[in-house]
Design an enzyme around this catalytic site. Structure first.
Site, PDB file in Angstrom:
ATOM      1  CG  HIS A   5     133.759  72.885  13.379  1.00  0.00           C
ATOM      2  ND1 HIS A   5     134.486  73.966  13.028  1.00  0.00           N
ATOM      3  CD2 HIS A   5     134.941  71.707  13.326  1.00  0.00           C
ATOM      4  CE1 HIS A   5     135.547  73.760  12.602  1.00  0.00           C
ATOM      5  NE2 HIS A   5     135.965  72.559  12.960  1.00  0.00           N
ATOM      6  CG  HIS A   7     137.134  67.604  11.308  1.00  0.00           C
ATOM      7  ND1 HIS A   7     137.372  68.010  10.028  1.00  0.00           N
ATOM      8  CD2 HIS A   7     137.125  68.808  12.000  1.00  0.00           C
ATOM      9  CE1 HIS A   7     137.758  69.487  10.127  1.00  0.00           C
ATOM     10  NE2 HIS A   7     137.349  69.852  11.395  1.00  0.00           N
ATOM     11  CD  GLU A 191     142.331  75.302  14.517  1.00  0.00           C
ATOM     12  OE1 GLU A 191     142.030  75.099  13.367  1.00  0.00           O
ATOM     13  OE2 GLU A 191     142.180  74.379  15.409  1.00  0.00           O
ATOM     14  CG  ASP A 268     137.864  70.738  15.670  1.00  0.00           C
ATOM     15  OD1 ASP A 268     137.386  70.495  14.495  1.00  0.00           O
ATOM     16  OD2 ASP A 268     138.800  71.157  16.038  1.00  0.00           O
TER      17      ASP A 268
HETATM   18 ZN   LIG Z   1     137.763  71.639  12.333  1.00  0.00          ZN
END
Ligand SMILES: [Zn+2]
Length: 335
Positions: A5, A7, A191, A268
């Protein structure tokens, strides 16, 4: 080590920003570089998401996108990763006239160039994000793009963006199409929202949940996620910054493990959150006093959840056992 995960737009390095600023003739602002990170006292997910405006503005042509993807894979290899799934929303990169297919093809060029230069010590694939704020036409184009390039290292579709705006059931048509094409689905859920959104994501075909820390651990929910073999992509530091959780101790890692729920640890956004997946695992080791066996189990969950072939997974299991060098053990707080 593995990051499932991650980005692209949240993970440009300071050097990348400088290079892309010159290439695109875009000013980085008087606060650079502090304006590319969020402080730990960031107020909300919305403030967190504001950090993406600058990188997205810098990634509006093929050369920039190819460069950013190339640079990220090279840095991941330097960190000791042997597999990563990099995600981004192609619909955010069409402001200067590229089609989503052209955007993704540029990212694939950078990805493959870096893997080759690293002598295939790292493998990486792309996940294409649909966005909660975007219209159905744009998101549908993302699904079509993922299908078109699914034989070329595009391995899944995702749904990202401010979770509180629209529940994922609003995107039913897109995910129905993704399921029809046989695409893998992961969805950001649980989240900024609660367990209901996670259940809706599973109903839409998600086999992985981005974050999912607010999953209710009642018997019904646990049975549902375990029966469907759902894996969770935890990103602890990001959750603290977006105020999804108050402290590392609130990450429900032990609770998930105790209920046999498949959980993985990821970064992330390496730049926005000023972290990487090794640091994230290290902080979990420290917070929950994980031993080496437990860390291997979490990486094993990541291998099982990876959107890649069984043959690649078998290779990764072997690579993982050899990856625990003295230096890596030290970085992971296991020594
Ligand atoms: Zn994310």
């Amino acid at each position: 080590m593995i990051d499932l995960h991650l980005h692209l737009d949240g993970s440009l390095s300071e050097e990348d920003f400088k290079y892309l600023s010159k290439l695109n003739n875009i000013d980085l602002g008087k606060d650079f570089p502090s304006n590319i990170y969020v402080p730990m006292d960031c107020k909300s997910l919305d403030e967190y998401l504001e950090r993406f405006a600058l990188p997205v503005a810098l990634l509006q042509n093929a050369e920039s996108i190819e460069y950013a993807t190339y640079s990220l894979v090279k840095r991941l290899a330097d960190l000791g990763l042997f597999y990563a799934e990099i995600r981004f929303a192609p619909l955010l990169h069409v402001n200067k006239g590229m089609t989503q297919v052209e955007v993704v093809k540029a990212a694939l060029c950078g990805l493959k160039k870096a893997i080759k230069e690293c002598d295939y010590k790292i493998d990486a694939n792309l996940i294409l994000c649909c966005m909660r704020h975007a219209c159905e036409k744009e998101n549908m184009e993302t699904v079509e793009t993922a299908n078109l390039l699914s034989s070329d290292k595009v391995v899944a579709v995702d749904l990202a963006g401010g979770e509180t705006i629209h529940p994922c059931s609003y995107f039913h048509e897109c995910f129905a199409k993704a399921r029809k094409y046989g695409l893998n689905i992961t969805i950001h859920a649980g989240e900024a929202t609660g367990s209901d959104e996670i259940m809706r994501a599973i109903d839409e075909g998600a086999v992985r949940i981005g974050h999912g820390v607010h999953l209710s651990l009642d018997m019904f929910s646990v049975k549902k996620v375990n029966n469907a073999k759902i894996s969770f992509e935890f990103c602890p530091t990001s959750n603290l910054q977006t105020k999804s959780l108050k402290s590392y101790k609130d990450v429900p890692l032990r609770q998930f493990i105790n209920k046999d729920i498949r959980v993985t640890i990821n970064s992330d956004n390496m730049t926005v959150s000023n972290t990487d997946c090794i640091k994230e695992m290290a902080v979990m080791v420290k917070t929950f006093k994980l031993d080496k066996r437990e860390v291997i189990d979490i990486y094993d969950n990541a291998i099982n959840a990876a959107f890649t072939s069984d043959e690649n997974k078998n290779k990764m299991r072997q690579t993982m056992l050899n990856a625990f060098s003295d230096l890596m053990l030290e970085k992971l707080n296991l020594k």
